[in-house]
Design an enzyme around this catalytic site. Structure first.
Site, PDB file in Angstrom:
ATOM      1  N   ARG A 118       2.420  31.619 -33.169  1.00  0.00           N
ATOM      2  CA  ARG A 118       2.292  31.623 -34.631  1.00  0.00           C
ATOM      3  C   ARG A 118       2.556  32.989 -35.245  1.00  0.00           C
ATOM      4  O   ARG A 118       2.916  33.089 -36.398  1.00  0.00           O
ATOM      5  CB  ARG A 118       0.873  31.204 -35.019  1.00  0.00           C
ATOM      6  CG  ARG A 118       0.754  29.714 -35.161  1.00  0.00           C
ATOM      7  CD  ARG A 118      -0.653  29.345 -35.461  1.00  0.00           C
ATOM      8  NE  ARG A 118      -1.517  29.995 -34.472  1.00  0.00           N
ATOM      9  CZ  ARG A 118      -2.798  29.686 -34.305  1.00  0.00           C
ATOM     10  NH1 ARG A 118      -3.355  28.795 -35.061  1.00  0.00           N
ATOM     11  NH2 ARG A 118      -3.524  30.287 -33.389  1.00  0.00           N
ATOM     12  N   LYS A 130      -5.539  26.827 -16.496  1.00  0.00           N
ATOM     13  CA  LYS A 130      -6.957  26.505 -16.491  1.00  0.00           C
ATOM     14  C   LYS A 130      -7.626  27.210 -17.680  1.00  0.00           C
ATOM     15  O   LYS A 130      -7.060  28.190 -18.151  1.00  0.00           O
ATOM     16  CB  LYS A 130      -7.596  26.888 -15.157  1.00  0.00           C
ATOM     17  CG  LYS A 130      -7.832  28.386 -14.953  1.00  0.00           C
ATOM     18  CD  LYS A 130      -8.679  28.665 -13.756  1.00  0.00           C
ATOM     19  CE  LYS A 130     -10.121  28.901 -14.095  1.00  0.00           C
ATOM     20  NZ  LYS A 130     -10.417  30.185 -14.723  1.00  0.00           N
ATOM     21  N   GLU A 176     -16.485  39.955  -8.208  1.00  0.00           N
ATOM     22  CA  GLU A 176     -15.708  40.807  -9.106  1.00  0.00           C
ATOM     23  C   GLU A 176     -16.571  41.978  -9.551  1.00  0.00           C
ATOM     24  O   GLU A 176     -17.775  41.796  -9.781  1.00  0.00           O
ATOM     25  CB  GLU A 176     -15.287  40.020 -10.339  1.00  0.00           C
ATOM     26  CG  GLU A 176     -14.366  38.861 -10.051  1.00  0.00           C
ATOM     27  CD  GLU A 176     -13.882  38.238 -11.338  1.00  0.00           C
ATOM     28  OE1 GLU A 176     -12.836  38.656 -11.829  1.00  0.00           O
ATOM     29  OE2 GLU A 176     -14.575  37.357 -11.858  1.00  0.00           O
ATOM     30  N   HIS A 181     -11.200  28.084  -8.523  1.00  0.00           N
ATOM     31  CA  HIS A 181     -10.735  28.948  -7.441  1.00  0.00           C
ATOM     32  C   HIS A 181     -11.506  28.757  -6.128  1.00  0.00           C
ATOM     33  O   HIS A 181     -10.920  28.653  -5.057  1.00  0.00           O
ATOM     34  CB  HIS A 181     -10.827  30.412  -7.851  1.00  0.00           C
ATOM     35  CG  HIS A 181     -10.132  30.713  -9.148  1.00  0.00           C
ATOM     36  ND1 HIS A 181      -8.980  30.077  -9.542  1.00  0.00           N
ATOM     37  CD2 HIS A 181     -10.409  31.594 -10.143  1.00  0.00           C
ATOM     38  CE1 HIS A 181      -8.597  30.556 -10.717  1.00  0.00           C
ATOM     39  NE2 HIS A 181      -9.448  31.466 -11.102  1.00  0.00           N
TER      40      HIS A 181
HETATM   41  C1  BG6 Z   1      -9.673  33.778 -13.844  1.00  0.00           C
HETATM   42  C2  BG6 Z   1     -11.019  33.823 -14.510  1.00  0.00           C
HETATM   43  O1  BG6 Z   1      -9.274  32.461 -13.626  1.00  0.00           O
HETATM   44  O2  BG6 Z   1      -9.742  34.464 -12.602  1.00  0.00           O
HETATM   45  C3  BG6 Z   1     -11.476  35.247 -14.703  1.00  0.00           C
HETATM   46  O3  BG6 Z   1     -10.940  33.175 -15.772  1.00  0.00           O
HETATM   47  C4  BG6 Z   1     -11.450  36.002 -13.396  1.00  0.00           C
HETATM   48  O4  BG6 Z   1     -12.781  35.302 -15.273  1.00  0.00           O
HETATM   49  C5  BG6 Z   1     -10.093  35.834 -12.710  1.00  0.00           C
HETATM   50  O5  BG6 Z   1     -11.695  37.371 -13.653  1.00  0.00           O
HETATM   51  C6  BG6 Z   1     -10.112  36.407 -11.315  1.00  0.00           C
HETATM   52  O6  BG6 Z   1      -8.821  36.416 -10.810  1.00  0.00           O
HETATM   53  P1  BG6 Z   1      -8.387  37.479  -9.703  1.00  0.00           P
HETATM   54  O7  BG6 Z   1      -6.996  37.093  -9.369  1.00  0.00           O
HETATM   55  O8  BG6 Z   1      -8.513  38.824 -10.338  1.00  0.00           O
HETATM   56  O9  BG6 Z   1      -9.340  37.309  -8.582  1.00  0.00           O
END
Ligand code: BG6
Length: 509
Positions: free
Chosen positions: A49, A155, A223, A247
């Site tokens: 947009r 997702k 994380e 995941h």
């Molecule tokens: C995403 C999540 O799908 O995956 C995030 O929405 C997350 O919150 C991320 O930080 C982690 O991905 P990666 O590849 O950094 O492990």
């Protein structure tokens, strides 16, 4: 898995002004371009947009590539060659005429090549736009070719079982299932795919990959980052929706699946669906025993002081959203009966590390005296997904010397050392696969729904019972203490990561 594609292809990205396009999609496309993996006739059309012309859009994308590409800053000649293939269309997704303009643009591109063009429509938009855009594409007659026209959906796919079912129904009412590519970027990670190679290209591991030899499996996706700039989205989601349903369950299915007969998309997907179907449903009254939630408080990541989740931008100061989830799952089939799978994920944990640990059963009889084995531990196989891609086998060895003393030692395979080639980003692999029309790494409707069904009892229970003691873990820790209560045996604990050791030794946690 992916190989160079020669069919002409136009990639249309909706939500082209957004973060995902900027950070992930375009840096990935650009790397494919530099690697010579894009078809000779390729174009990228951004739709959003925001009002921009082609040049402004290209400049915006270049900033993203400079900042987020694994290769670092762009070189002007190379960038200009790529940018010449990029166009922008400002459009309100509700406006049917905008899709008419898109159709004109695509047909003009098609006429430039003698062979038929593949059309990939990538929805990097808010989930609320998915159905609308799919409908508009169909009405603009842009999805009629079931072989060459594909829709990529990011997702989160739904926010619970019933919304995922509704979305699947509307999409499959508009398109053929084989045109729908539901992304889970973990499936594009090299080490996640290597689980399949490790298990099914070697004969030594498969005979012991079952309940007779494996005691339990732990899957950790930790994380160090907090919610970053996504507080608004995250506060409505939480760790179960954001990570566990997608995941972690994906990784678990690859660890637990039966050998596929071939690597055809549906063959592999059928086998992963079998695992999801075999996961024992968690009864509402068992949720508290099988799942633990947490929310981070203030703390320290390395040397940096960080704020509590509730103090993050766009987060409700009384939020009950979990930023950590741990769950124990049982798989009711011949291979895994009685072998618990422990999954945990959290933000603001001690450091970024994703690992799978298969812990083997103890030896049936310890012939060595206790004094010989002060640090005795069962064999473990650890697969490091990130940041260090590695496989580590931990076993007991005799300490050199005249007395019999045993110590655990590691046999280590490191991707980086073994191959010494740059590892493509997950999005590079996935984009190439979708351009080739191979859906193996993408989620089928039933995979997504069953994964939601697995976590639904947890979502329901946690929605009904607000957490009493949030925040319950400090930023920079390994999560709430209560997570240890999930493990079956007293002597078991969540393993300290071995594939991504701390840069400085850590005190025992
Ligand atoms: C995403 C999540 O799908 O995956 C995030 O929405 C997350 O919150 C991320 O930080 C982690 O991905 P990666 O590849 O950094 O492990």
């Amino acid at each position: 898995m992916a190989t160079v594609n020669s069919q002409p292809c136009v990639l249309t990205v909706f939500g082209a002004g957004g973060d995902l396009t900027h950070r992930k999609i375009v840096p990935a496309v650009y790397n494919l371009f530099l690697d010579g993996d894009l078809p000779p006739t390729f174009a990228l059309i951004g739709v959003d947009r925001v009002q921009m012309n082609d040049q402004q859009f290209r400049d915006h994308l270049r900033e993203g590539v400079d900042q987020f590409s694994r290769r670092g800053a762009t070189k002007t000649d190379e960038w200009n060659a790529f940018a010449a293939r990029v166009n922008y269309l400002d459009a309100d997704f509700k406006d049917a005429k905008a899709f008419g303009r898109l159709a004109d643009l695509l047909s003009a591109r098609d006429k430039e090549s003698a062979t038929p063009t593949e059309h990939v429509f990538y929805l990097a938009t808010s989930p609320t736009m998915i159905e609308l855009i799919a409908r508009q594409l169909v009405q603009a007659k842009l999805m009629g070719d079931v072989v060459r026209q594909r829709l990529v959906v990011e997702k989160p796919f739904g926010r619970d079982l019933s919304s995922a079912e509704t979305l699947n129904q509307s999409l499959t009412g508009l398109l053929k299932e084989k045109q729908i590519y539901r992304i889970d970027h973990y499936m594009g990670k090299e080490t996640v795919q290597n689980i399949l190679a490790f298990r099914f290209a070697n004969s030594v591991f498969e005979p012991i990959w079952n309940r007779r030899y494996i005691d339990h499996v732990q899957i950790t996706v930790a994380e160090a980052v907090g919610v970053e700039h996504r507080g608004g989205y995250y506060d409505r989601s939480g760790a179960v929706r954001d990570m566990l349903q997608s995941h972690l369950l994906r990784v678990m299915t690859l660890v637990a699946m039966e050998p596929p007969v071939s690597f055809k998309a549906d063959e592999v997907r059928n086998k992963t669906v079998d695992v999801l179907r075999a996961i024992r449903p968690i009864a509402p009254e068992d949720v508290d025993r099988c799942a633990v939630r947490g929310q981070y408080g203030a703390g320290k990541i390395d040397t940096e002081n960080v704020v509590a989740y509730r103090a993050e931008p766009d987060v409700d100061p009384n939020s009950a959203t979990e930023t950590y989830a741990a769950v124990k799952l049982q798989v009711d089939n011949w291979r895994w009966q009685g072998v618990p799978f422990y999954l945990r994920t959290g933000k603001r944990m001690k450091r970024r590390v994703s690992e799978i640990v298969a812990q083997f059963r103890p030896v049936p009889h310890r012939s060595f005296p206790d004094s010989a084995v002060p640090t005795w531990q069962p064999n473990r196989l650890t697969i490091g997904i990130q940041p260090d891609e590695a496989i580590v086998l931990t076993f007991q060895a005799k300490l050199p010397g005249s007395v019999m003393e045993l110590r655990p030692v590691d046999m280590r395979f490191s991707y980086r050392e073994a191959f010494n080639v740059p590892v493509p980003e997950a999005y590079e692999t996935l984009l190439l696969e979708v351009m080739r029309g191979d859906a193996t790494l993408f989620m089928r409707a039933d995979q997504v729904e069953i994964a939601w069904a697995v976590v639904q009892p947890i979502l329901d229970r946690w929605a009904q019972t607000p957490p009493a003691e949030f925040p319950n873990y400090a930023s920079g820790s390994w999560g709430p203490a209560a997570a240890n209560t999930l493990l079956d045996h007293e002597e078991d604990k969540w393993h300290d990561p071995v594939t991504a050791p701390a840069s400085v030794p850590e005190p025992a946690s």
